[in-house]
Design a protein around this motif. Structure first.
Motif, PDB file in Angstrom:
ATOM      1  N   VAL A  24      81.951  57.447  58.744  1.00 36.02           N
ATOM      2  CA  VAL A  24      82.156  58.142  57.478  1.00 36.02           C
ATOM      3  C   VAL A  24      83.573  57.840  57.000  1.00 36.02           C
ATOM      4  O   VAL A  24      84.547  58.142  57.699  1.00 36.02           O
ATOM      5  CB  VAL A  24      81.944  59.663  57.622  1.00 36.02           C
ATOM      6  CG1 VAL A  24      82.249  60.380  56.307  1.00 36.02           C
ATOM      7  CG2 VAL A  24      80.525  59.964  58.092  1.00 36.02           C
ATOM      8  N   LEU A  25      83.663  57.209  55.824  1.00 37.15           N
ATOM      9  CA  LEU A  25      84.947  56.874  55.221  1.00 37.15           C
ATOM     10  C   LEU A  25      85.194  57.813  54.045  1.00 37.15           C
ATOM     11  O   LEU A  25      84.333  57.940  53.169  1.00 37.15           O
ATOM     12  CB  LEU A  25      84.956  55.426  54.730  1.00 37.15           C
ATOM     13  CG  LEU A  25      84.680  54.357  55.779  1.00 37.15           C
ATOM     14  CD1 LEU A  25      84.639  52.988  55.125  1.00 37.15           C
ATOM     15  CD2 LEU A  25      85.727  54.406  56.874  1.00 37.15           C
ATOM     16  N   PRO A  26      86.358  58.451  53.991  1.00 35.43           N
ATOM     17  CA  PRO A  26      86.657  59.378  52.888  1.00 35.43           C
ATOM     18  C   PRO A  26      87.088  58.614  51.638  1.00 35.43           C
ATOM     19  O   PRO A  26      88.177  58.062  51.583  1.00 35.43           O
ATOM     20  CB  PRO A  26      87.806  60.210  53.458  1.00 35.43           C
ATOM     21  CG  PRO A  26      88.485  59.289  54.421  1.00 35.43           C
ATOM     22  CD  PRO A  26      87.416  58.408  54.989  1.00 35.43           C
ATOM     23  N   MET A  27      86.230  58.561  50.660  1.00 36.22           N
ATOM     24  CA  MET A  27      86.491  57.781  49.454  1.00 36.22           C
ATOM     25  C   MET A  27      87.208  58.623  48.404  1.00 36.22           C
ATOM     26  O   MET A  27      86.910  59.791  48.239  1.00 36.22           O
ATOM     27  CB  MET A  27      85.187  57.245  48.877  1.00 36.22           C
ATOM     28  CG  MET A  27      84.383  56.398  49.861  1.00 36.22           C
ATOM     29  SD  MET A  27      85.297  55.037  50.602  1.00 36.22           S
ATOM     30  CE  MET A  27      85.534  54.010  49.193  1.00 36.22           C
ATOM     31  N   MET A  28      88.141  57.999  47.707  1.00 33.50           N
ATOM     32  CA  MET A  28      88.840  58.643  46.600  1.00 33.50           C
ATOM     33  C   MET A  28      88.038  58.412  45.330  1.00 33.50           C
ATOM     34  O   MET A  28      87.431  57.346  45.167  1.00 33.50           O
ATOM     35  CB  MET A  28      90.238  58.008  46.424  1.00 33.50           C
ATOM     36  CG  MET A  28      91.129  58.143  47.624  1.00 33.50           C
ATOM     37  SD  MET A  28      92.302  59.461  47.572  1.00 33.50           S
ATOM     38  CE  MET A  28      92.868  59.544  45.919  1.00 33.50           C
ATOM     39  N   PRO A  29      88.038  59.379  44.417  1.00 35.07           N
ATOM     40  CA  PRO A  29      87.343  59.138  43.148  1.00 35.07           C
ATOM     41  C   PRO A  29      88.053  58.050  42.345  1.00 35.07           C
ATOM     42  O   PRO A  29      89.268  57.892  42.432  1.00 35.07           O
ATOM     43  CB  PRO A  29      87.420  60.488  42.431  1.00 35.07           C
ATOM     44  CG  PRO A  29      88.482  61.259  43.130  1.00 35.07           C
ATOM     45  CD  PRO A  29      88.628  60.687  44.512  1.00 35.07           C
ATOM     46  N   VAL A  30      87.289  57.276  41.606  1.00 36.49           N
ATOM     47  CA  VAL A  30      87.847  56.228  40.764  1.00 36.49           C
ATOM     48  C   VAL A  30      88.418  56.875  39.515  1.00 36.49           C
ATOM     49  O   VAL A  30      87.741  57.650  38.840  1.00 36.49           O
ATOM     50  CB  VAL A  30      86.766  55.183  40.396  1.00 36.49           C
ATOM     51  CG1 VAL A  30      87.319  54.163  39.424  1.00 36.49           C
ATOM     52  CG2 VAL A  30      86.221  54.537  41.643  1.00 36.49           C
ATOM     53  N   ARG A  31      89.684  56.574  39.235  1.00 39.34           N
ATOM     54  CA  ARG A  31      90.332  57.087  38.024  1.00 39.34           C
ATOM     55  C   ARG A  31      90.166  56.095  36.898  1.00 39.34           C
ATOM     56  O   ARG A  31      90.430  54.904  37.061  1.00 39.34           O
ATOM     57  CB  ARG A  31      91.814  57.309  38.276  1.00 39.34           C
ATOM     58  CG  ARG A  31      92.111  58.735  38.657  1.00 39.34           C
ATOM     59  CD  ARG A  31      93.583  58.974  38.488  1.00 39.34           C
ATOM     60  NE  ARG A  31      94.137  59.022  39.824  1.00 39.34           N
ATOM     61  CZ  ARG A  31      95.432  59.123  40.085  1.00 39.34           C
ATOM     62  NH1 ARG A  31      96.295  59.118  39.107  1.00 39.34           N
ATOM     63  NH2 ARG A  31      95.842  59.197  41.308  1.00 39.34           N
ATOM     64  N   ARG A  32      89.726  56.566  35.775  1.00 40.28           N
ATOM     65  CA  ARG A  32      89.578  55.727  34.592  1.00 40.28           C
ATOM     66  C   ARG A  32      90.831  55.850  33.734  1.00 40.28           C
ATOM     67  O   ARG A  32      91.356  56.941  33.551  1.00 40.28           O
ATOM     68  CB  ARG A  32      88.375  56.154  33.764  1.00 40.28           C
ATOM     69  CG  ARG A  32      87.072  56.156  34.541  1.00 40.28           C
ATOM     70  CD  ARG A  32      86.503  54.788  34.558  1.00 40.28           C
ATOM     71  NE  ARG A  32      85.241  54.824  35.285  1.00 40.28           N
ATOM     72  CZ  ARG A  32      84.723  53.776  35.856  1.00 40.28           C
ATOM     73  NH1 ARG A  32      85.324  52.634  35.808  1.00 40.28           N
ATOM     74  NH2 ARG A  32      83.587  53.868  36.493  1.00 40.28           N
ATOM     75  N   ASN A  33      91.310  54.733  33.209  1.00 38.04           N
ATOM     76  CA  ASN A  33      92.461  54.812  32.297  1.00 38.04           C
ATOM     77  C   ASN A  33      91.949  55.038  30.877  1.00 38.04           C
ATOM     78  O   ASN A  33      90.750  55.134  30.631  1.00 38.04           O
ATOM     79  CB  ASN A  33      93.329  53.568  32.416  1.00 38.04           C
ATOM     80  CG  ASN A  33      92.578  52.300  32.048  1.00 38.04           C
ATOM     81  OD1 ASN A  33      91.620  52.358  31.288  1.00 38.04           O
ATOM     82  ND2 ASN A  33      93.010  51.175  32.583  1.00 38.04           N
ATOM     83  N   ASN A  34      92.826  55.137  29.937  1.00 39.80           N
ATOM     84  CA  ASN A  34      92.460  55.411  28.556  1.00 39.80           C
ATOM     85  C   ASN A  34      91.672  54.284  27.909  1.00 39.80           C
ATOM     86  O   ASN A  34      91.159  54.436  26.810  1.00 39.80           O
ATOM     87  CB  ASN A  34      93.715  55.695  27.707  1.00 39.80           C
ATOM     88  CG  ASN A  34      94.370  56.985  28.137  1.00 39.80           C
ATOM     89  OD1 ASN A  34      93.724  57.841  28.714  1.00 39.80           O
ATOM     90  ND2 ASN A  34      95.643  57.125  27.838  1.00 39.80           N
ATOM     91  N   HIS A  35      91.600  53.144  28.561  1.00 43.23           N
ATOM     92  CA  HIS A  35      90.917  51.992  27.977  1.00 43.23           C
ATOM     93  C   HIS A  35      89.506  51.818  28.498  1.00 43.23           C
ATOM     94  O   HIS A  35      88.913  50.776  28.356  1.00 43.23           O
ATOM     95  CB  HIS A  35      91.744  50.720  28.236  1.00 43.23           C
ATOM     96  CG  HIS A  35      93.147  50.830  27.717  1.00 43.23           C
ATOM     97  ND1 HIS A  35      93.440  50.890  26.377  1.00 43.23           N
ATOM     98  CD2 HIS A  35      94.326  50.954  28.375  1.00 43.23           C
ATOM     99  CE1 HIS A  35      94.748  51.016  26.237  1.00 43.23           C
ATOM    100  NE2 HIS A  35      95.315  51.047  27.430  1.00 43.23           N
ATOM    101  N   GLY A  36      88.950  52.820  29.116  1.00 40.17           N
ATOM    102  CA  GLY A  36      87.571  52.727  29.561  1.00 40.17           C
ATOM    103  C   GLY A  36      87.437  52.901  30.992  1.00 40.17           C
ATOM    104  O   GLY A  36      86.537  52.919  31.652  1.00 40.17           O
TER     105      GLY A  36
END
Length: 144
Positions: free
Chosen positions: A132-144
């Protein structure tokens, strides 16, 4: 990925006690400059199987019996870049990083002889070994 990492394994041994180790590795691919790539060790962990249920009450294994165990690796953070591979190395030793287990069930530090352990890790529908690998949520920038 960032945080604690846990390997859940279904194992068996022909010895009354043994160690299982887990090492998480970031495998870099070959590069356009001609390098062959390399394997970067990220973190590792170990379980002396006599302590699988409790540190206070060690229990030896029955040779050949299958047990579910957890190996807690040291927490870490890593970004696996495109083209990299994630590798999990499972072994019964990581000496000198961790001390030796002579696989005899003798008191630790007082072994008078050693046994070679034949260990098994199971990966099937009824014994689904996995990490089990603890994944970070993907952050979206203002460009999509």
């Amino acid at each position: 990925m960032t945080g604690p990492i846990v390997a859940h394994l279904w194992i068996a041994s022909d010895c009354p006690d043994t160690d299982f180790t887990a090492k998480l590795v970031d495998v870099y691919p070959p590069h356009a400059d001609g390098s062959d790539g390399f394997a970067l060790n990220l973190t590792s962990g170990i379980l002396r199987v006599r302590y699988r249920d409790s540190w206070e009450t060690p229990q030896m294994m029955e040779p050949g019996k299958v047990y579910a165990i957890r190996i807690e690796l040291f927490p870490c953070s890593n970004r696996f870049a495109a083209g990299h591979r994630i590798r999990l190395d499972i072994s019964s030793s990581n000496f000198p990083h961790f001390d030796l287990n002579f696989n005899t069930a003798e008191p630790e530090g007082l072994s008078t002889h050693a046994r070679i352990a034949t260990n098994s890790v199971y990966v099937d529908a009824s014994r689904p070994s996995h990490v089990v690998l603890p994944m970070m949520p993907v952050r979206r920038n203002n460009h999509g």
